[in-house]
Enzyme design. Sequence first.
Site, mmCIF file in Angstrom:
data_model
loop_
_atom_site.group_PDB
_atom_site.id
_atom_site.type_symbol
_atom_site.label_atom_id
_atom_site.label_comp_id
_atom_site.label_asym_id
_atom_site.label_seq_id
_atom_site.Cartn_x
_atom_site.Cartn_y
_atom_site.Cartn_z
ATOM 1 C CB CYS A 159 6.093 39.534 1.014
ATOM 2 S SG CYS A 159 4.397 39.913 2.008
ATOM 3 C CG LEU A 210 5.591 42.850 6.958
ATOM 4 C CD1 LEU A 210 5.782 42.579 8.484
ATOM 5 C CD2 LEU A 210 6.666 43.989 6.474
#
Length: 644
Positions: free
Chosen positions: A2, A51
Amino acid sequence: MCGVVGWVDFGRSLTREHAPVRAMAATMACRGPDAEGLWFGEHVGLGHRRLAVIDLAGGAQPMLARGDPSAGPAGVVTGADSMTSGGAAHQGSVIAALTYSGEVYNFRELREELRAQGHQFRTSSDTEVVLRAYLQWGDGFVERLNGMFAFGLWDGRRQRLLLVRDRMGIKPLFYHPNADGVVFASEPKGILAHPEIDAVVDTDGLRELLAFVKTPGHGSYRGLREVRPGEMVVVDRAGVRPRRYWSLTVRRHTDDLETTVRTVRELLSDIVARQLITDVPLCTLLSGGLDSSAITALAASALRRNGGGPVRSFAVDFVGQTEHFRPDELRSTPDAPYVHEVAEHVGAQHTDIVLDTAALIDPLYRTGVLTASDLPNSMGDMYTSLYLLFRAVRQHSTVALSGESADEVFGGYSWFHDEQAVNADTFPWMSVIRPGGRDPETVTELLDPDLAGLLNLDEYRDAAYRQALAEVDHLPDEDGRERRMREVCYLHLTRFVQVLLDRKDRMSMAHGLEVRVPFCDHRLVEYVYNTPWSMKTFDAREKSLLRAAVADLLPESVVQRRKSPYPSTQDPGYERALRDRLAEMLADGEAPVVPLLNPKRVEEVLNTPVDSTGFGQGRRAVELALALDRWLRRYPVRLAFDGG
C-alpha cells in the site's frame, strides 16, 4: 502492500485541512490502486492507498480502534468509516488509527494470542492484528512482528504518532519534521506534494545521490529523513525522537556445520511457506541463479504439499542476449538457459519477458522510472528493465517472491572473495564501481570540474564508511580475518542492500506489484550474520551455506553456477541510442543539466568507441547525465550548492 501518508501538527487544527492530505495520498495511487481512505483528528490527518492482498473485503484503511480510552485495549476496530473518499471527518472516540503498508507473516499466530487476551476481530487482515497488537502490548508490539512493513500509528489517548519501519528496511517510509509536528509518506513524492514543503537538494543531498552509498536515515531532499530500518520514530508535543528497536547484534555461533546447514534449510522452508500466504495470484522472479532458483524451488515444493501449484515464474531477458552473449568481469554466462532448466526441473509455469532496445530507451518508460524513484540514477537499463518486467508480471500476479538480498546475507558478491577489495579501507563494492581507485565515471566524469571538486565524493564516502564501521560490534576473541569479514557483512546488510531494496520496491510498486523478499527475514539474517566466515565459505566458494542447504532441490548446473548479477543489455545499439539522446540534449539550449556538465569531456565521450558490456567507460556517465536532465525538467527541484 500500500501507500501511506500523514500530517501531524500540534500548532493548529487539521480537521478542515483535507486538501493537502488528499493531494499527498493521490501521489500514492500507484502503490495502492484498489482503494483510498482518509481520516482526520484535531491535530492529525492520515491517508491511505490500498493494494488489496489479504482480506480483500475487510482490510480498509486507515483502520480505527474506537472505545472508552479508560477501558484498555478492547475498543472496536473499524475500517476507514470515519472518512472515505468524499466523506466527512469525525474523530469520535477513536483511541488509535493506523495507516499501514506491508505484510506481517506471523499475523495468524499473533491473532490467536490476542484472542486469548480477550480481543475480538472483525476482519481477517494483518492490519487489524497490527493495530490490536499495539493496543495490547504498547511500543513493544513491533518486536513481535515478522514481516515487511512501514506504517504510521496515531495514539489518540497519548496524542502521539509512531512511525515504524521493518528491521531490514524492505518497505520505505520518509518524514519531514516541521516546527509543530511532521509530514510523512511512503515515498518522497508524497511529502513533496504538501504545499508547505519545497523540493530542494543541497550539496550533501547531491553527494548522497551520487556516492552509491545509502546512508541510513538520509532522504536526499533537504529536510527529508527516512525512517531507518529497525527504527520507530515517536512524534509528540515534545518533538520528533527516533528510537531503534532492532539492529544486528553479535552472538556466539555454537552450531556445527551440519546443524548450521540444516538450520538454514529449515528457516528458508518456513519463511517461504509463510510468504506464500495471499488471497491474490502469486509468482516468483527467476534469474537462473542460486538465490532465485532456491526460492522458486521452495515455493514449488510448498505449493505441492498444500495441494496447489504449479508455481508461476517470470524472468527478464533482452533480444539476442543469449545468442550474442559476451562474458564480462561480473557475468560469465547468460541467464536464459539456467532459467529454463530450473523451470523445467521444478515444474514451474514459466514466462520470459524479453525486452528490446526501443523499450529500454523509450522516454515514456524512463520518465516512469524517474517518477517511481523520485531521484535520478546512473544505472539506466537496469532500472528500466526491472520497471518493465514488473509491469508485465502485474498483468498476471499481484504478489511476487524474489531472491533479492541473498548475496548480502550469505556473501555472494565477487568482492567478498577478493582480498584487495576486502582489505581496502573503504566500502568493498567500490572495487568494482571505481576500479584502480579512480573516480567512477558514473559520478564525476561528465560533471563540471568545479562541481566535482565541491562534491568531494571521496571524502563523503570516507566519512560514511567510518560511521558504518563504528556501529559494528565484535566478539572479544574474534581473529583479524573474522573481524574484518563481520565488518564487510555488516556494511552490505546496512548500506549496500538498501540501494537494491529501494530499487525493487519503487519499480514494483509503480505497478501495484508486491514483491516479497524471503532472504530478508530477520531470523535468517541474524543467524547467518553470526555464523563464522570460515563456515560461510566452508567449500571455498561463495554462498557455501545456501548452496549446501538447497542443493537437493536444484539442477547441478545451477548449484555450481558462478554468481551473475542482475542483467544489463549488451546490445551496442543501446549505447548508441544513449549517445544520440545526449547529443540532442546538448543541442537543446534550454537543457537544465548543461551548466552542471564539462562540455569538453562530454564531447570526448561522444566520440569514443561504443562499449556494450554495460560497465564500460562512459556508458554509466551518459546514463547519469540524461537522468539528471530529465529530473531537473520533470521535478520542481531547486539545487542549492551554496547552502542557500
